[in-house]
Scaffold this motif. Sequence first.
Motif, PDB file in Angstrom:
ATOM      1  N   LEU A   1       0.822  -1.209   0.000  1.00  0.00           N
ATOM      2  CA  LEU A   1       0.000   0.000   0.000  1.00  0.00           C
ATOM      3  C   LEU A   1       0.858   1.262   0.000  1.00  0.00           C
ATOM      4  O   LEU A   1       0.480   2.276  -0.600  1.00  0.00           O
TER       5      LEU A   1
ATOM      6  N   ARG B   1       3.630   1.514  -1.548  1.00  0.00           N
ATOM      7  CA  ARG B   1       4.027   1.633  -2.949  1.00  0.00           C
ATOM      8  C   ARG B   1       2.892   2.224  -3.778  1.00  0.00           C
ATOM      9  O   ARG B   1       3.120   2.980  -4.730  1.00  0.00           O
ATOM     10  N   GLU B   2       1.649   1.903  -3.402  1.00  0.00           N
ATOM     11  CA  GLU B   2       0.505   2.476  -4.108  1.00  0.00           C
ATOM     12  C   GLU B   2       0.388   3.973  -3.862  1.00  0.00           C
ATOM     13  O   GLU B   2      -0.096   4.711  -4.729  1.00  0.00           O
TER      14      GLU B   2
ATOM     15  N   ARG C   1       2.697   5.482  -6.353  1.00  0.00           N
ATOM     16  CA  ARG C   1       2.090   5.437  -7.686  1.00  0.00           C
ATOM     17  C   ARG C   1       1.014   6.507  -7.822  1.00  0.00           C
ATOM     18  O   ARG C   1       0.928   7.197  -8.844  1.00  0.00           O
TER      19      ARG C   1
ATOM     20  N   HIS D   1      -9.146   4.841  -4.975  1.00  0.00           N
ATOM     21  CA  HIS D   1      -7.948   4.113  -5.399  1.00  0.00           C
ATOM     22  C   HIS D   1      -7.579   3.020  -4.403  1.00  0.00           C
ATOM     23  O   HIS D   1      -7.299   1.881  -4.795  1.00  0.00           O
ATOM     24  N   PHE D   2      -7.592   3.347  -3.117  1.00  0.00           N
ATOM     25  CA  PHE D   2      -7.152   2.365  -2.126  1.00  0.00           C
ATOM     26  C   PHE D   2      -8.221   1.321  -1.830  1.00  0.00           C
ATOM     27  O   PHE D   2      -7.894   0.192  -1.463  1.00  0.00           O
TER      28      PHE D   2
ATOM     29  N   GLN E   1      -7.432  -1.170  -4.483  1.00  0.00           N
ATOM     30  CA  GLN E   1      -6.257  -1.976  -4.149  1.00  0.00           C
ATOM     31  C   GLN E   1      -6.580  -3.006  -3.070  1.00  0.00           C
ATOM     32  O   GLN E   1      -6.148  -4.164  -3.143  1.00  0.00           O
TER      33      GLN E   1
END
Length: 220
Positions: free
Chosen positions: A85, A87-88, A91, A139-140, A143
């Motif tokens: 997460l 790393r997300e 991004r 977004h999360f 994920q």
Amino acid sequence: MKCILCGRRKGKRSCPAKNGLICPQCCGEKRMVEIDCPADCRYLRTGQRHANRKMASQFGRNIAPARLQKYIADLERFAPHIMALEREIVRFARGLRKLEEEVLAEGFKLAKKTLSTESRGVLYQHRSPNPLVEEVARHFLKQLEALRSGEGAEKAGLPRLTLDQAVTCLECLELQVEDYRQSHEAGAYVTFLRRNYPDLASSDQEEDSDNDSPSLIIQP
């Protein structure tokens, strides 16, 4: 020879991104902010190891002991998921001028609210008047939905998360952001992560298949 960035101080470090000599101060302040450092730059790696040690020594000073202990315990269980997460976050921040901690925190809270509603059997994505906060949440949630599915978790090489465990991972990120907000300027958390994950920081770079970059995941 003068630093090619500030033009005032002596250039002492060979910068592979700028193809010239820069001063230590510009190197420390501008790496992964104004300088698109390659992941294998020795100054980037050395500087981030120092920053990680400093972060570890200061982390949790303003967090209630019970909450901090829960964070440590949750971290031991879900460190790989939290790293994914993190790393997300890098991004997501690509292409944005700045992603401030307040926006991230509100986005995580909004995502948690949506998951809490789901736990009661109702599928409803809560909204925010701030479009960026809403985009963070969306977004999360996406994920975490992948990590909650057998196929998505297997693709990421991670154990599958339950709904409650997904909420726990968001809470860990919230605490990291909260701790950083109390002692740094706005946007410093994302800068810290960019320096930890330089393989993801540039929009024109593809993700590496391994996860051996250093992480913000620090046990106080």
